[in-house]
Design a protein around this motif. Structure first.
Motif, short mmCIF file in Angstrom:
data_model
loop_
_atom_site.label_atom_id
_atom_site.label_comp_id
_atom_site.label_asym_id
_atom_site.label_seq_id
_atom_site.Cartn_x
_atom_site.Cartn_y
_atom_site.Cartn_z
N VAL A 116 -19.38 7.77 7.96
CA VAL A 116 -20.51 7.94 6.99
C VAL A 116 -21.87 7.91 7.51
CG1 VAL A 116 -21.82 7.13 4.65
CG2 VAL A 116 -19.11 7.41 4.90
N SER A 117 -21.65 6.76 8.37
CA SER A 117 -23.35 6.47 9.14
C SER A 117 -23.40 7.71 10.04
CB SER A 117 -23.20 5.10 10.03
OG SER A 117 -24.35 5.07 10.71
N GLU A 118 -22.38 8.38 10.85
CA GLU A 118 -22.51 9.25 11.72
C GLU A 118 -23.05 10.48 11.07
OE1 GLU A 118 -18.82 9.16 13.81
OE2 GLU A 118 -19.22 7.34 14.90
N ARG A 119 -22.17 10.92 10.07
CA ARG A 119 -22.41 12.06 9.14
C ARG A 119 -23.81 12.11 8.46
NH1 ARG A 119 -21.39 17.20 9.43
NH2 ARG A 119 -21.40 18.04 7.66
N THR A 120 -24.34 10.79 8.22
CA THR A 120 -25.68 10.80 7.66
C THR A 120 -26.70 11.07 8.70
OG1 THR A 120 -25.00 9.36 5.99
CG2 THR A 120 -27.39 9.36 6.42
N GLU A 172 -26.04 12.92 11.45
CA GLU A 172 -25.83 14.45 11.69
C GLU A 172 -26.69 15.09 10.52
OE1 GLU A 172 -21.73 15.11 12.05
OE2 GLU A 172 -21.41 14.11 13.78
N LEU A 173 -26.47 14.76 9.22
CA LEU A 173 -26.93 15.52 8.39
C LEU A 173 -28.61 15.53 8.46
CD1 LEU A 173 -26.81 17.12 5.58
CD2 LEU A 173 -26.74 14.96 4.33
N PHE A 174 -29.17 14.43 8.76
CA PHE A 174 -30.50 14.26 8.86
C PHE A 174 -30.88 15.06 10.07
CE2 PHE A 174 -30.64 9.93 6.75
CZ PHE A 174 -30.94 10.38 5.53
N ALA A 175 -30.21 15.20 11.03
CA ALA A 175 -30.46 16.04 12.38
C ALA A 175 -30.44 17.55 11.96
CB ALA A 175 -29.64 15.44 13.54
N SER A 176 -29.56 17.63 11.11
CA SER A 176 -29.18 19.22 10.68
C SER A 176 -30.49 19.74 9.86
CB SER A 176 -28.01 19.43 9.95
OG SER A 176 -26.94 19.05 10.72
N ILE A 177 -30.92 18.59 8.86
CA ILE A 177 -32.10 18.96 8.04
C ILE A 177 -33.37 19.37 8.95
CG2 ILE A 177 -33.63 18.12 6.16
CD1 ILE A 177 -31.38 16.58 5.12
N GLU A 178 -33.44 18.47 9.91
CA GLU A 178 -34.77 18.62 10.64
C GLU A 178 -34.54 20.09 11.60
OE1 GLU A 178 -38.08 17.88 12.26
OE2 GLU A 178 -37.46 16.90 10.60
N THR A 179 -33.34 20.27 12.04
CA THR A 179 -33.12 21.33 12.86
C THR A 179 -33.41 22.59 11.77
OG1 THR A 179 -31.44 20.54 14.41
CG2 THR A 179 -31.35 22.77 14.19
N LEU A 180 -33.04 22.52 10.59
CA LEU A 180 -33.14 23.51 9.65
C LEU A 180 -34.67 23.50 9.28
CD1 LEU A 180 -31.64 25.53 7.79
CD2 LEU A 180 -31.39 23.85 5.95
N LYS A 181 -35.49 22.87 9.31
CA LYS A 181 -36.80 22.92 8.99
C LYS A 181 -37.50 23.64 10.25
CE LYS A 181 -37.45 18.82 6.12
NZ LYS A 181 -38.14 17.38 6.07
N GLN A 182 -37.12 23.38 11.41
CA GLN A 182 -37.71 23.95 12.60
C GLN A 182 -37.12 25.28 12.56
OE1 GLN A 182 -36.49 21.95 16.11
NE2 GLN A 182 -37.72 20.04 15.37
N THR A 183 -35.89 25.78 12.24
CA THR A 183 -35.24 27.07 12.08
C THR A 183 -36.02 28.03 11.15
OG1 THR A 183 -33.19 26.28 12.87
CG2 THR A 183 -33.36 28.51 11.72
N GLN A 184 -36.37 27.42 10.11
CA GLN A 184 -37.10 28.08 8.80
C GLN A 184 -38.48 28.37 9.19
OE1 GLN A 184 -36.65 25.25 5.62
NE2 GLN A 184 -34.88 26.28 4.80
N GLN A 185 -38.97 27.68 10.23
CA GLN A 185 -40.31 27.92 10.54
C GLN A 185 -40.27 29.18 11.60
OE1 GLN A 185 -41.86 24.38 12.14
NE2 GLN A 185 -42.23 23.39 10.15
N LEU A 186 -39.41 29.14 12.46
CA LEU A 186 -39.29 30.28 13.34
C LEU A 186 -39.02 31.47 12.54
CD1 LEU A 186 -39.27 31.37 16.12
CD2 LEU A 186 -36.84 30.39 16.29
N MET A 187 -37.79 31.27 11.60
CA MET A 187 -37.71 32.48 11.06
C MET A 187 -38.71 33.23 10.18
SD MET A 187 -33.84 30.98 9.44
CE MET A 187 -33.75 32.18 8.10
N ARG A 188 -39.44 32.30 9.43
CA ARG A 188 -40.46 32.96 9.01
C ARG A 188 -41.40 33.80 9.63
NH1 ARG A 188 -43.43 29.23 4.31
NH2 ARG A 188 -41.38 29.76 3.65
N LEU A 189 -41.78 33.07 11.04
CA LEU A 189 -42.41 33.81 11.78
C LEU A 189 -42.00 35.20 11.95
CD1 LEU A 189 -43.66 31.15 14.40
CD2 LEU A 189 -45.25 32.07 12.46
N VAL A 190 -40.70 35.15 12.56
CA VAL A 190 -40.00 36.30 12.75
C VAL A 190 -40.00 37.35 11.55
CG1 VAL A 190 -37.74 37.33 13.67
CG2 VAL A 190 -38.70 35.35 14.79
#
Length: 604
Positions: free
Chosen positions: A166-170, A172-190
């Motif tokens: 659970v700790s590891e998954r949590t 990973e989830l936080f890391a995925s959310i952060e990655t997703l935020k960065q990806t959304q910013q890039l996607m919006r520009l594109v």
């Protein structure tokens, strides 16, 4: 109490006890007590070890796996309490259950024994049943306790592993959310540079973002305003939102992209537009689908142009179909009218002489009978005629005439009956249809058709007779347009005859006789109350290309002047449109052809 021996004795018994997973150690300084207890336990199937002192017991426990200890309290030197205390102090032996042995006359503090870790007391003199019951009970309790302890240990380990996961998954989830935020910013520009409407949602069809073009179309102040909303929260009708949601779920479930989904929606400004949408699943770094991306293009102008072209094409096709339909009806009507008038006229002309002949046959038979009666009377009265009469009787062979003349008249009667049957069949075939279906005997129509084509089925100089195999089922009267059905039968049967004659080319009479031509006709009623008629031949068959066109208007494989290409087109129209049925063709090149007609017994 006296010391007996410092040596240990192990008694092995081959009997297996369901509660035994080790050795029972008996510790007592009295040999008689040792013997009684060891015999009792050994006879019950237990493996037993004995020790005569506390010191000996402690030594044995260092190298012997023991499941339970029977420990005497009163022993010289190290007594039972001290022995128990040292056993419980050893991590290796602390979990072995101990039962104290004491005499009724001995003053023992049982509370002390229990506090030191004992689980029970057995008093002397021993009762064998009591000893065995207590030993078995405590062995079972110990086993259950050990099993429970092992299970608890396992659960603790699993809990630790789960907490770690659970700790590891949590993380990973936080890391995925952060990655997703960065990806959304890039996607919006594109995506803001793309002239189409682009949006992305999570697996529940909740918007995670969109490009500027989609925000402008939806009259939103910025793309961020769409985040957290669904299509139901935007300016779409419920039916449109249901359609969007269904497409989203289909793509997410299949995990496959869908391209060019054409739909018509109402824009926020009230304008109705056509959209071409492609939807693709969004995946994380592990390949798991977490959402959906869609790209939509406004194709209203193109769709309107296509609709206009499609409508023009439909109008032309409808006009052509109506023209062909009218042509087929005219040809069929004229053909059936001319054929019906011809056949009806022939049948009428035949009826008059046939009626004359049929009406005079019976009187002729009566006259013949009278003449033969007169001859018999004459022979009785004048049994010896003169020579001239006798010579004449022999010359004309009177006896043969008496025998053969009734047969000749009978043959004439059968001939007349046959002509009447032919006339009836001609009238059946040429009957005029009314404006509504009439209950008719299908087999009569088939037989009248076969009669019309009889001259083409007969043997010729080049081939034997074409065999007609009838496999008629029990058919009720069928509501139909009988005259039109007869036209279907004659078209299919005539085509079958022509196919057989074509297959006979380059074959000798003997070859055809070895593998004769045949046409099989079968009828039956299906479970769904449909009449099924099969007409099958063993001719050349047809290719797949011809099968696809065989019912087409004006299509024919015959040479110029031998076919109009309307026969099977008319047959299909009669079966499908007039009788609400179906006509199918099954054919294999070189193996023959089968036409299957199916239509309801009672026409709706």
């Amino acid at each position: 109490m006296t010391a007996f021996s410092t040596n240990s004795i192990t008694l092995n018994n081959p009997v297996t006890n369901p509660f035994d997973n080790g050795i029972i150690l008996i510790v007592d300084d009295v040999p008689n007590n040792l013997k009684v207890l060891s015999d009792t336990l050994a006879n019950a199937g237990f493996e037993v070890a004995i020790a005569t002192s506390g010191e000996s017991a402690l030594q044995q426990l260092e190298h012997t796996p023991v499941s339970l200890i029977l420990l005497d309290v009163m022993m010289p030197g190290m007594d039972g309490f001290e022995t128990c205390q040292r056993i419980k102090a050893n991590a290796k032996t602390r979990n072995i259950p101990i039962i104290f042995i004491t005499a009724l006359s001995e003053s023992v503090n049982k509370v002390t024994g229990f506090e030191l870790g004992a689980i029970d007391y057995i008093t002397k003199p021993f009762q064998q049943g009591e000893v065995l019951a207590r030993v078995r009970t405590h062995l079972k309790l110990n086993q259950l306790s050990q099993s429970l302890e092992a299970r608890n240990t396992e659960l603790q380990q699993l809990t630790q592993q789960l907490e770690q996961r659970v700790s590891e998954r949590t993380q990973e989830l936080f890391a995925s959310i952060e990655t997703l935020k960065q990806t959304q910013q890039l996607m919006r520009l594109v995506f803001d540079t793309i002239p189409y409407w682009v949006g992305w949602k999570d697996i529940n069809s909740v918007y995670l973002g969109c490009n500027q073009s989609l925000a402008d179309m939806l009259k939103l102040s910025s793309p961020d305003e769409i985040v957290g909303k669904t299509d139901y929260d935007l300016n779409f009708s419920k039916e449109e939102c249901d359609w969007f949601l269904m497409c989203d779920r289909r793509v997410i479930k299949s995990e496959q992209a869908e391209f060019h989904i054409i739909d018509r929606v109402l824009r926020a400004d009230g304008q109705q537009v056509w959209l071409d949408t492609s939807k693709m699943p969004l995946r994380d770094v592990n390949g798991n689908v977490f959402g959906i991306l869609f790209v939509t293009k406004d194709i209203t102008e193109r769709q309107q142009a296509e609709e206009e072209l499609k409508q023009q094409k439909q109008n032309l096709e409808q006009a052509l179909a109506e023209l062909q339909h009218t042509q087929v009806q005219l040809v069929q009507s004229e053909k059936m009218s001319a054929l019906g008038n011809l056949v009806a006229g022939v049948a009428h002309e035949i009826n008059n002489p046939v009626g004359f002949l049929g009406g005079n046959i019976q009187p002729a038979l009566d006259y013949i009978k009278d003449i033969f009666g007169l001859v018999d009377l004459y022979q009785q009265k004048y049994p010896n005629p003169d020579a001239e009469i006798q010579d004449e009787i022999e010359a004309i062979d009177l006896d043969y005439i008496r025998e053969d003349l009734p047969k000749l008249v009978g043959s004439m009667r059968e001939g007349v009956k046959r002509i009447r049957d032919i006339s009836t069949s001609l009238r059946t075939f040429s009957r005029a249809d009314s404006d509504r279906p009439v209950a008719c005997n299908i087999h009569d129509g088939i037989e009248s058709t076969i009669l019309i084509l009889k001259h083409r089925l007969k043997a010729s100089e080049s081939r034997p007779e074409i065999q007609v195999i009838r496999e008629y089922g029990q058919l009720p009267l069928v509501e139909c347009f009988a005259g039109q059905l007869n036209q279907v039968f004659i078209n299919i049967l005539a085509n079958a005859i022509e196919a057989l004659e074509e297959s006979n080319i380059d074959r000798s009479f003997e070859e055809i006789q070895t593998n004769p031509n045949w046409i099989a006709i079968s009828t039956q009623v299906s479970d769904s109350k449909q009449v099924i008629i099969s007409i099958k031949d063993n001719g050349l068959g047809m290719s797949e290309e011809i099968k696809q066109k065989v019912f087409d208007h004006l299509f024919t494989t015959k040479s110029v002047g031998k076919g109009t290409g309307l026969g099977l087109a008319i047959a299909r129209q009669i079966i499908v449109e007039k009788h609400g049925g179906s006509i199918t063709v099954n054919s294999t090149l070189g193996k023959g052809t089968e036409f299957v007609l199916e239509f309801p017994i009672i026409k709706n």
